[in-house]
Write a protein that holds these residues in place. Structure first.
Motif, PDB file in Angstrom:
ATOM      1  N   SER A  17     110.597  30.537  30.599  1.00  0.00           N
ATOM      2  CA  SER A  17     110.488  31.979  30.730  1.00  0.00           C
ATOM      3  C   SER A  17     110.386  32.675  29.390  1.00  0.00           C
ATOM      4  N   HIS A  18     110.460  31.923  28.290  1.00  0.00           N
ATOM      5  CA  HIS A  18     110.399  32.516  26.979  1.00  0.00           C
ATOM      6  C   HIS A  18     109.004  33.038  26.692  1.00  0.00           C
ATOM      7  N   LYS A  19     108.929  33.920  25.712  1.00  0.00           N
ATOM      8  CA  LYS A  19     107.644  34.408  25.259  1.00  0.00           C
ATOM      9  C   LYS A  19     106.874  33.258  24.642  1.00  0.00           C
ATOM     10  N   GLY A  20     105.600  33.144  25.000  1.00  0.00           N
ATOM     11  CA  GLY A  20     104.786  32.055  24.471  1.00  0.00           C
ATOM     12  C   GLY A  20     104.518  30.990  25.513  1.00  0.00           C
ATOM     13  N   GLY A  21     105.109  31.116  26.714  1.00  0.00           N
ATOM     14  CA  GLY A  21     104.874  30.147  27.777  1.00  0.00           C
ATOM     15  C   GLY A  21     103.513  30.376  28.399  1.00  0.00           C
ATOM     16  N   ASN A  22     103.251  29.693  29.525  1.00  0.00           N
ATOM     17  CA  ASN A  22     101.958  29.828  30.184  1.00  0.00           C
ATOM     18  C   ASN A  22     101.735  31.265  30.637  1.00  0.00           C
ATOM     19  N   ILE A  23     100.532  31.753  30.454  1.00  0.00           N
ATOM     20  CA  ILE A  23     100.194  33.100  30.863  1.00  0.00           C
ATOM     21  C   ILE A  23      99.742  33.078  32.308  1.00  0.00           C
ATOM     22  N   GLN A  24     100.375  33.866  33.140  1.00  0.00           N
ATOM     23  CA  GLN A  24     100.021  33.933  34.553  1.00  0.00           C
ATOM     24  C   GLN A  24      98.973  35.033  34.736  1.00  0.00           C
ATOM     25  N   VAL A  25      97.694  34.683  34.663  1.00  0.00           N
ATOM     26  CA  VAL A  25      96.626  35.665  34.788  1.00  0.00           C
ATOM     27  C   VAL A  25      96.498  36.090  36.246  1.00  0.00           C
ATOM     28  N   PRO A  26      96.447  37.410  36.527  1.00  0.00           N
ATOM     29  CA  PRO A  26      96.414  37.871  37.924  1.00  0.00           C
ATOM     30  C   PRO A  26      95.286  37.283  38.739  1.00  0.00           C
ATOM     31  N   TRP A  27      94.058  37.234  38.160  1.00  0.00           N
ATOM     32  CA  TRP A  27      92.946  36.735  38.975  1.00  0.00           C
ATOM     33  C   TRP A  27      93.062  35.247  39.233  1.00  0.00           C
ATOM     34  N   VAL A  28      93.753  34.521  38.350  1.00  0.00           N
ATOM     35  CA  VAL A  28      93.996  33.101  38.601  1.00  0.00           C
ATOM     36  C   VAL A  28      94.977  32.943  39.747  1.00  0.00           C
ATOM     37  N   VAL A 121      84.374   8.519  33.082  1.00  0.00           N
ATOM     38  CA  VAL A 121      84.224   9.864  33.632  1.00  0.00           C
ATOM     39  C   VAL A 121      85.520  10.274  34.314  1.00  0.00           C
ATOM     40  N   LYS A 122      86.094  11.353  33.831  1.00  0.00           N
ATOM     41  CA  LYS A 122      87.290  11.912  34.462  1.00  0.00           C
ATOM     42  C   LYS A 122      86.857  12.921  35.506  1.00  0.00           C
ATOM     43  N   VAL A 123      87.367  12.789  36.719  1.00  0.00           N
ATOM     44  CA  VAL A 123      87.008  13.656  37.831  1.00  0.00           C
ATOM     45  C   VAL A 123      88.235  14.455  38.247  1.00  0.00           C
ATOM     46  N   VAL A 124      88.124  15.776  38.193  1.00  0.00           N
ATOM     47  CA  VAL A 124      89.259  16.659  38.482  1.00  0.00           C
ATOM     48  C   VAL A 124      88.886  17.592  39.627  1.00  0.00           C
ATOM     49  N   SER A 125      89.760  17.708  40.591  1.00  0.00           N
ATOM     50  CA  SER A 125      89.526  18.590  41.728  1.00  0.00           C
ATOM     51  C   SER A 125      89.689  20.051  41.305  1.00  0.00           C
ATOM     52  N   LYS A 126      88.699  20.875  41.616  1.00  0.00           N
ATOM     53  CA  LYS A 126      88.784  22.300  41.304  1.00  0.00           C
ATOM     54  C   LYS A 126      89.950  22.959  42.039  1.00  0.00           C
ATOM     55  N   ILE A 127      90.115  22.585  43.290  1.00  0.00           N
ATOM     56  CA  ILE A 127      91.174  23.193  44.085  1.00  0.00           C
ATOM     57  C   ILE A 127      92.540  22.900  43.486  1.00  0.00           C
ATOM     58  N   LYS A 128      92.761  21.659  43.034  1.00  0.00           N
ATOM     59  CA  LYS A 128      94.034  21.305  42.426  1.00  0.00           C
ATOM     60  C   LYS A 128      94.264  22.074  41.137  1.00  0.00           C
ATOM     61  N   VAL A 129      93.192  22.292  40.364  1.00  0.00           N
ATOM     62  CA  VAL A 129      93.317  23.061  39.130  1.00  0.00           C
ATOM     63  C   VAL A 129      93.819  24.469  39.421  1.00  0.00           C
ATOM     64  N   LEU A 130      93.269  25.091  40.463  1.00  0.00           N
ATOM     65  CA  LEU A 130      93.670  26.449  40.801  1.00  0.00           C
ATOM     66  C   LEU A 130      95.042  26.490  41.466  1.00  0.00           C
ATOM     67  N   GLN A 131      95.335  25.512  42.301  1.00  0.00           N
ATOM     68  CA  GLN A 131      96.641  25.467  42.957  1.00  0.00           C
ATOM     69  C   GLN A 131      97.773  25.279  41.957  1.00  0.00           C
ATOM     70  N   LYS A 132      97.533  24.464  40.930  1.00  0.00           N
ATOM     71  CA  LYS A 132      98.551  24.202  39.913  1.00  0.00           C
ATOM     72  C   LYS A 132      98.507  25.218  38.769  1.00  0.00           C
ATOM     73  N   ASP A 133      97.585  26.173  38.867  1.00  0.00           N
ATOM     74  CA  ASP A 133      97.457  27.214  37.853  1.00  0.00           C
ATOM     75  C   ASP A 133      97.223  26.616  36.464  1.00  0.00           C
ATOM     76  N   THR A 134      96.325  25.643  36.384  1.00  0.00           N
ATOM     77  CA  THR A 134      96.051  24.965  35.113  1.00  0.00           C
ATOM     78  C   THR A 134      94.617  25.193  34.645  1.00  0.00           C
ATOM     79  N   LEU A 135      93.996  26.289  35.091  1.00  0.00           N
ATOM     80  CA  LEU A 135      92.618  26.572  34.706  1.00  0.00           C
ATOM     81  C   LEU A 135      92.495  26.738  33.195  1.00  0.00           C
TER      82      LEU A 135
END
Length: 265
Positions: A17-28, A121-135
């Motif tokens: 929760s400290h300043k500098g952590g992951n930014i929670q972008v609203p549209w994400v 080749v690394k294959v990453v699911s788009k849905i998982k990226v958005l669900q985990k908020d790791t875009l």
């Protein structure tokens, strides 16, 4: 490339929760909520895997035509780091095997039939990226690797996106440091000195650029055909301006001390 080691531990990333952590972008967050209810669906990757056999497969097998894609925003979110590649008739990829499967994606060994060269080749699911908020993290991984040029870094070849997946292509190395150590039992001192020197050189290079890797382990250190190291898996890496620090607990649980893993201390 998150999850490319042959012996994978469970990776974790917990935003403090400290300043500098992951930014929670609203549209994400909005996209995360939208796709959180999507159930398991048959992906182009699954079809690609089942059809592999002994044939070379066109890139078309990976995804359906762009005209069938559901929403333009699902493409734009991953631009420009993951461009849309036109289907070239001569470009064929044949799956040779599974390299690794981790929490951040699956890594395949493929043959580019046109170039007659083997890649990973690394294959990453788009849905998982958005669900985990790791875009942001996923795009920064590619951005960082594109700016790195060092003999002891696993080089980035190409990136693109399909309907449901992101694809990151890199050069292929047949083994990693952990697998090699497991096979030989013990490295001679001269090898340890060489490995340590090469690893220090590449980490110093990254730190001079303001890049922290955050998941250095034997599984993420590949060994090329000449016996030199190639640092890989920049899935947790990030830029860090001089004098600042990160507040995210991340890495591989099996490599963390008990107190650090439980409390982040």
């Amino acid at each position: 490339m998150g999850g490319v080691g042959c012996r994978q531990g469970q990776q974790t990333q917990v935003a403090a929760s400290h300043k500098g952590g992951n930014i929670q972008v609203p549209w994400v967050r909005g996209w995360k909520s939208l796709w959180s209810g999507v159930g398991t669906m048959r992906s182009g990757l699954e079809e690609f895997w089942e059809l592999q056999g002994h044939q070379c497969l066109h890139q078309e097998t990976l995804e359906k035509p762009l005209s069938e894609w559901p929403v333009p925003q699902f493409i734009d979110l991953f631009l420009p780091e993951f461009p849309i590649r036109p289907i070239r008739g001569q470009q064929q990829l044949k799956i040779l095997g599974l390299v690794a499967k981790g929490s951040f994606g699956t890594v395949l060994k493929v043959l580019d039939c046109a170039q007659k060269a083997v890649f990973a080749v690394k294959v990453v699911s788009k849905i998982k990226v958005l669900q985990k908020d790791t875009l942001r993290q996923c795009k920064e991984e590619v951005s960082i690797q594109r700016q790195i040029n060092h003999p002891f870094v696993h080089s980035l070849g190409d990136t693109w996106q399909g309907k449901r997946h992101l694809f990151i292509m890199c050069s292929y190395c047949s083994t990693d440091l952990y697998s090699l150590w497991s096979a030989v039992g013990c490295f001679p001192e001269v090898s340890v000195r060489l490995f340590a020197a090469e690893l220090v050189l590449v980490l110093c290079y990254l730190h001079d650029l303001g890049i922290i890797h955050r998941d250095v382990k034997m599984e993420n250190v590949l060994v090329d055909e000449r016996g030199h190291l190639k640092l890989t898996d920049f899935g947790l890496s990030r830029y860090l301006p001089q004098g600042t620090r990160a507040y995210t607990i991340c890495g591989t649980l099996q490599y963390m001390g008990e107190r650090e893993a439980n409390t982040g201390g």
